[in-house]
Design a protein around this motif. Sequence first.
Motif, mmCIF file in Angstrom:
data_model
loop_
_atom_site.group_PDB
_atom_site.id
_atom_site.type_symbol
_atom_site.label_atom_id
_atom_site.label_comp_id
_atom_site.label_asym_id
_atom_site.label_seq_id
_atom_site.Cartn_x
_atom_site.Cartn_y
_atom_site.Cartn_z
ATOM 1 N N LEU A 91 7.495 12.014 0.825
ATOM 2 C CA LEU A 91 6.956 11.799 -0.514
ATOM 3 C C LEU A 91 6.504 10.355 -0.689
ATOM 4 O O LEU A 91 5.420 10.081 -1.233
ATOM 5 C CB LEU A 91 8.017 12.161 -1.550
ATOM 6 C CG LEU A 91 7.609 12.086 -3.019
ATOM 7 C CD1 LEU A 91 6.452 13.026 -3.310
ATOM 8 C CD2 LEU A 91 8.806 12.404 -3.914
ATOM 9 N N PHE A 92 7.312 9.427 -0.212
ATOM 10 C CA PHE A 92 6.972 8.007 -0.336
ATOM 11 C C PHE A 92 5.707 7.683 0.447
ATOM 12 O O PHE A 92 4.790 7.027 -0.065
ATOM 13 C CB PHE A 92 8.139 7.152 0.152
ATOM 14 C CG PHE A 92 7.847 5.679 0.187
ATOM 15 C CD1 PHE A 92 7.895 4.906 -0.960
ATOM 16 C CD2 PHE A 92 7.510 5.048 1.388
ATOM 17 C CE1 PHE A 92 7.616 3.551 -0.926
ATOM 18 C CE2 PHE A 92 7.235 3.705 1.432
ATOM 19 C CZ PHE A 92 7.289 2.953 0.273
ATOM 20 N N ARG A 93 5.646 8.134 1.705
ATOM 21 C CA ARG A 93 4.467 7.847 2.519
ATOM 22 C C ARG A 93 3.207 8.469 1.926
ATOM 23 O O ARG A 93 2.122 7.882 1.985
ATOM 24 C CB ARG A 93 4.693 8.341 3.943
ATOM 25 C CG ARG A 93 5.692 7.521 4.745
ATOM 26 C CD ARG A 93 5.646 7.907 6.211
ATOM 27 N NE ARG A 93 6.164 9.251 6.416
ATOM 28 C CZ ARG A 93 7.417 9.529 6.777
ATOM 29 N NH1 ARG A 93 8.290 8.542 6.959
ATOM 30 N NH2 ARG A 93 7.801 10.782 6.969
ATOM 31 N N SER A 94 3.344 9.650 1.355
ATOM 32 C CA SER A 94 2.177 10.307 0.748
ATOM 33 C C SER A 94 1.659 9.512 -0.439
ATOM 34 O O SER A 94 0.447 9.346 -0.616
ATOM 35 C CB SER A 94 2.550 11.724 0.312
ATOM 36 O OG SER A 94 2.986 12.495 1.411
ATOM 37 N N ASN A 95 2.572 9.016 -1.267
ATOM 38 C CA ASN A 95 2.156 8.217 -2.426
ATOM 39 C C ASN A 95 1.515 6.907 -2.000
ATOM 40 O O ASN A 95 0.496 6.482 -2.559
ATOM 41 C CB ASN A 95 3.357 7.945 -3.333
ATOM 42 C CG ASN A 95 3.785 9.166 -4.115
ATOM 43 O OD1 ASN A 95 2.969 10.002 -4.482
ATOM 44 N ND2 ASN A 95 5.086 9.287 -4.362
ATOM 45 N N VAL A 96 2.111 6.250 -1.002
ATOM 46 C CA VAL A 96 1.561 4.976 -0.526
ATOM 47 C C VAL A 96 0.177 5.189 0.074
ATOM 48 O O VAL A 96 -0.758 4.420 -0.189
ATOM 49 C CB VAL A 96 2.507 4.328 0.508
ATOM 50 C CG1 VAL A 96 1.844 3.129 1.162
ATOM 51 C CG2 VAL A 96 3.801 3.898 -0.159
#
Length: 695
Positions: free
Chosen positions: A127-132
């Motif tokens: 989720l974090f990598r997708s948002n970044v």
Amino acid sequence: MNTPGYAETTVRRRIVFPWMGKRDRTGLPGTVVSSAIIRHQLRRYWPISLVGSAILLILGPVVALLSSDTQRARSYIVESMLNDQNFGFLAYQVLAPVVVAVAVFSYLDSKGRVAFIHAMPLTRDSLFRSNVLSGAILLFIPQFVLSLAMVPFVSMGFSGFASQDREGGLMDSYVNTAVSVGIVGASSSSEPVQRNPDMGDLLRWFIVTSVIMLFIYALSVLASILSGNIGVAVLVSALLNGIVPALSVLTFRVLDMFLYGFSYDSVGYAAWMHPLIDLWMHGARVSPWTVAAFILVSVVVIWASGVLYRRLKSECAGSNITFGGFTMVATVLTTFVGACLAGMLLESLTSTYAPVRSNHGLFFLGVVLGAPVVFAVTSMTLCGTIRIFTLSSLKRFAAFVVIAAVFFSLTSFDLTGYEGRVPAQQDIASVTIPDISLMALPYAGTNANSITLTDAQAIADARALHKEIISRSRDPKYDSLFTGSNAETGTGVSSQFASSSGCSNCYLNDDDVLSVEFHYRMHAGSSMNRSYHLYQKYLNQSDAYRRLVNDAGYRKANSLQTLGYDNIRSSDVSDVYGNSTYVADPEELNGPSTSLGAVDARTLARLLDEDYQSLPNAEVSSNLLSYDSDTGNALNKRVLIGISFQMDEKGSQDNTRVFYGITDDYTRTIAWLKDKGLYRAMISATEKLMPTSSS
């Protein structure tokens, strides 16, 4: 009822987030990134990229196309953009990363949305990598659009990217090499031709600005994780981007205030601490090491943000600060910066003169008064409440007090022995003393070159002056030399060392502050720098300075030979300011009888150096120039002839003219001028330019 940020559902359709791959250590199926999350973020925040693209296109290509004077206006627009001198572009580079980072993590301001999103069958890493990644796409789309739009305005080729700079670095700086569009007929043939910007310049600009935006974006992502409040996240982003340069600059400023001899300028600016400051200081240039360093730091910051995101508690969503430890760090650092600024502000507002060693009591008063105020405001902002008088707040303030006490103890009382440190004679290879700007013969302040001493006796004399400054600054007997007369109003303080220089109407009076610097270069390759602000009356009364300026090694280092005889183009009779004509009868001055060509001017320079080496020792005050209070003209009754040498720019280091005052002690020079039949004519011309200069 709050609708979760990602639960945009209708009666007929439901959004499904697919996943694929092996299970990770949490036992949940995960992917590197979620394409569904990325598509959702792009559909939701595409207006940010659209507005950004419109802003950049309007500030660049659109303005260039609509310019009335097409060639000249487009030249200026392209040049200002590639030099990053367009304030609109700079503002976008700073604000866009913050807006995008806060937007893609805006769901952290709601516990309901955080609970819903974290309940999805995705790991937090994914989720974090997708948002970044979605934020990076939104951020850099306008950059690509603008770069493509600027292609028609530059020429083909990549010479602008791989050119060498003057210091031998890999890449050139826009500061060192001008980049502008050539305008036919705009300049004479004698002026250097500036090359047109090409694809290399555009690529270089794209790389530099992208690194800036990536760095700010990474810190803004970290700020969004540290705060669950959008407004506070923006403030935290500003804090993270500015705290390291601010602490560096403030630390050096405080050291400059308290440690006598500390050279703030020799330390340099905090350009390496932020790519935006690096761009401001050095121009839009590509340095592989700098680019790699900032990219590496950005990656590390994003990685650290991901680690914090995995540990984020859902119940902390919406809080001003999501991690309690950061409250302590941010409060202490902000209070320290604010207190120091308050102290400097109070001291600057109440100081009416520039003392050499001032009393910094007002600075500490400002720190004491400003620290509680800054601490209270910061605590209320971060904690989101006015109830800040708690045990945890007292602990944070106590931490600030301890850090401030240690810092000011190390600086105010010189516990490290910094002020008294002077290199040993046998360790010194050379000493460089920048021009002190005294209006004294022979150059009268026009030779701004540094004086590098390599002679053993000259180095010893320079060390003696350095040690004398240190010892006298600590001896109450010499307090008058370190205290300005304006600071003694009403006290009637007087001392034998506070007497006048003996030079009435001197260009620099006793209370004028001069900078005396020592740049030591050791045999081992290390260096040491010290810088002292001294009143002129100190130099007038300094035995060590008198011995230094009369030393043969110093005179050799201060000779015209160091400028290069071959760089002398001509010489004229002139005053100190380089004026070679006077109002009355200008045609009589600087004719064949007073002007010299390159050959004779170089011969004259060599004779002046020979005489300068053999001059008798003289007091400092006897070589100081005075001025006519009515006309402002330079005066010195010892000056017979004033000569101005016209130098090549390379030889004079951008000083096109160098004044030289000839006295009756220059016997070889006078004899040569008499043989050439120039002596009487030059004296007469000097009298007209510098009235009453000769007795």
